[in-house]
Design a protein around this motif. Structure first.
Motif, PDB file in Angstrom:
ATOM      1  N   HIS A  16     -12.597   1.474   2.734  1.00  0.00           N
ATOM      2  CA  HIS A  16     -12.125   0.582   1.672  1.00  0.00           C
ATOM      3  C   HIS A  16     -11.157  -0.466   2.225  1.00  0.00           C
ATOM      4  N   LEU A  17     -10.255  -0.035   3.098  1.00  0.00           N
ATOM      5  CA  LEU A  17      -9.264  -0.966   3.660  1.00  0.00           C
ATOM      6  C   LEU A  17      -9.936  -2.050   4.489  1.00  0.00           C
ATOM      7  N   GLU A  25     -11.759   1.100  -7.797  1.00  0.00           N
ATOM      8  CA  GLU A  25     -12.275   1.373  -6.470  1.00  0.00           C
ATOM      9  C   GLU A  25     -13.203   0.234  -6.057  1.00  0.00           C
ATOM     10  N   MET A  65     -10.931   6.008   2.559  1.00  0.00           N
ATOM     11  CA  MET A  65      -9.883   5.001   2.419  1.00  0.00           C
ATOM     12  C   MET A  65      -9.958   3.957   3.525  1.00  0.00           C
ATOM     13  N   MET A  87      -1.966  -1.676  -3.882  1.00  0.00           N
ATOM     14  CA  MET A  87      -2.934  -0.657  -3.497  1.00  0.00           C
ATOM     15  C   MET A  87      -2.277   0.718  -3.372  1.00  0.00           C
ATOM     16  N   LEU A 128      -9.285   4.423  -1.867  1.00  0.00           N
ATOM     17  CA  LEU A 128      -8.316   3.398  -2.235  1.00  0.00           C
ATOM     18  C   LEU A 128      -8.524   2.947  -3.672  1.00  0.00           C
ATOM     19  N   ARG A 129      -7.411   2.658  -4.358  1.00  0.00           N
ATOM     20  CA  ARG A 129      -7.459   2.042  -5.676  1.00  0.00           C
ATOM     21  C   ARG A 129      -6.638   0.758  -5.611  1.00  0.00           C
ATOM     22  N   ILE A 130      -7.141  -0.293  -6.264  1.00  0.00           N
ATOM     23  CA  ILE A 130      -6.495  -1.599  -6.138  1.00  0.00           C
ATOM     24  C   ILE A 130      -6.255  -2.227  -7.500  1.00  0.00           C
ATOM     25  N   GLY A 185      -3.652   4.875  -2.034  1.00  0.00           N
ATOM     26  CA  GLY A 185      -4.807   5.600  -1.523  1.00  0.00           C
ATOM     27  C   GLY A 185      -4.453   6.921  -0.882  1.00  0.00           C
ATOM     28  N   VAL A 195      -4.156   9.994  -6.019  1.00  0.00           N
ATOM     29  CA  VAL A 195      -3.889   8.562  -5.856  1.00  0.00           C
ATOM     30  C   VAL A 195      -3.070   8.029  -7.039  1.00  0.00           C
ATOM     31  N   LEU A 253       0.841  -1.193   0.000  1.00  0.00           N
ATOM     32  CA  LEU A 253       0.000   0.000   0.000  1.00  0.00           C
ATOM     33  C   LEU A 253       0.877   1.245   0.000  1.00  0.00           C
ATOM     34  N   LEU A 266       0.691   5.308   0.322  1.00  0.00           N
ATOM     35  CA  LEU A 266      -0.190   6.345   0.840  1.00  0.00           C
ATOM     36  C   LEU A 266       0.237   7.724   0.346  1.00  0.00           C
TER      37      LEU A 266
END
Length: 316
Positions: free
Chosen positions: A232-233, A203, A229, A181, A189-191, A183, A154, A145, A147
């Motif tokens: 999302h996490l 997303e 975020m 990830m 968050l984007r994955i 965010g 992002v 991840l 940040l």
């Protein structure tokens, strides 16, 4: 000294606290001042020993995992590592005994695994890089991840992840990574997975109509979270949900690793419930929304959970 800015540090501290207090991950702190690998041999060996495997079986299984992770091509390495994580390593203590399967992850009992979160993980490659957050299961790095502070897109974190997968940086580290990830507190968050192009990072959205126990638990855990975020996490990294996604919703297809979109995940989840109740149903898909992959993931689940089932696919 850490290169994290003051504003990013506030977000990072909050995210670590979320994982520790809300999701019950074990925080192992900052790994800034040491050289790190995507396979923490000490923690992995500790887990496997607790499962009752002998030292020789552990040694051979860990060698198999290291060999897979060491393949030069990232896609091939990740695919082989994934197979070992999903099915276990078939090894022998010696030539005179039967093959045994050493399982690196307990998929059936998520809470019997050790989930760790680490910060500022220094990884040496052609150029040293330092992912903000790395999640480990039983000592195996499975999520990265990046940040960003709220005023930084992002997209910057996504591009950072993509750069890190290049030969010039820390490509081998991603051989075990399952979710990539990025965010911030405004966009969420984007994955993606390994080698996912920037435009395909997505997303995650919860299905507000989902009534399975896990979805209801995740909604309850997310209710008090003020940041997009963080919600999302929780949705992705709650222990049961993370293992379900990794175990049941990835596919390696013609040189491309793919994962489910949220609509595919919740569609399959609803279909599972109907099947377990011995009921039928229809999943509606718009054109180009991934119906073939939905069929793959649902068919595989049926095959693995009901060996007597028969599946009929009517080609277009």
């Amino acid at each position: 000294m850490s290169g994290v800015g003051k504003k990013e540090r506030v977000t990072q501290d909050r995210v670590v606290k979320l994982f520790r207090d809300k999701l019950d991950y074990i925080s192992i702190g900052s790994l800034h001042d040491q050289e790190n690998s995507n396979i923490d041999e000490e923690r992995l060996k500790e887990y496997l020993s607790a499962q009752g495997y002998s030292d020789e079986l552990i040694r051979r299984a860990m060698n198999a995992l290291q060999d897979a992770a060491g393949k030069p091509n990232l896609y091939d390495a990740n695919k082989e590592v994934y197979s070992l994580l999903r099915y276990g390593a078939s090894v022998k203590e010696n030539v005179s005994v039967h093959t045994q399967t050493v399982k690196f992850i307990n998929w059936e009992e998520p809470y019997q695994n050790n989930f760790y979160i680490a910060e500022e993980v220094t990884v040496r490659g052609q150029h040293t890089k330092r992912p903000d957050i790395v999640l480990y299961i039983n000592g195996i790095a499975v999520c990265v991840l990046e940040l960003k502070r709220s005023i930084v897109s992002v997209s910057e974190g996504i591009r950072q992840n993509l750069d890190n997968q290049s030969d010039d940086f820390i490509r081998p580290f991603f051989s075990t990574i399952q979710l990539v990830m990025a965010g911030n507190d405004t966009e969420g968050l984007r994955i993606g997975v390994i080698e996912t192009p920037e435009k395909y990072f997505m997303e995650w959205k919860e299905d507000e109509k989902a009534t399975d126990a896990l979805s209801l638990l995740i909604k309850a855990q997310s209710e008090s979270e003020g940041y997009k975020m963080d919600r999302h996490l929780i949705s992705l990294c709650q222990k049961e949900r993370l293992l379900d996604i990794v175990h049941n919703f990835f596919v390696f297809d013609g040189g491309v690793k793919k994962m489910c979109r949220h609509n595919q995940y919740f569609g399959v989840l609803a279909a599972r419930q109907r099947l377990q109740a011995k009921e039928g149903g229809i999943i509606w898909h718009t054109q180009g929304s991934g119906k073939s992959l939905t069929m793959v993931w649902l068919s595989r689940w049926i095959k693995e959970n009901n060996p007597e089932a028969r599946e009929l696919i009517d080609p277009p």
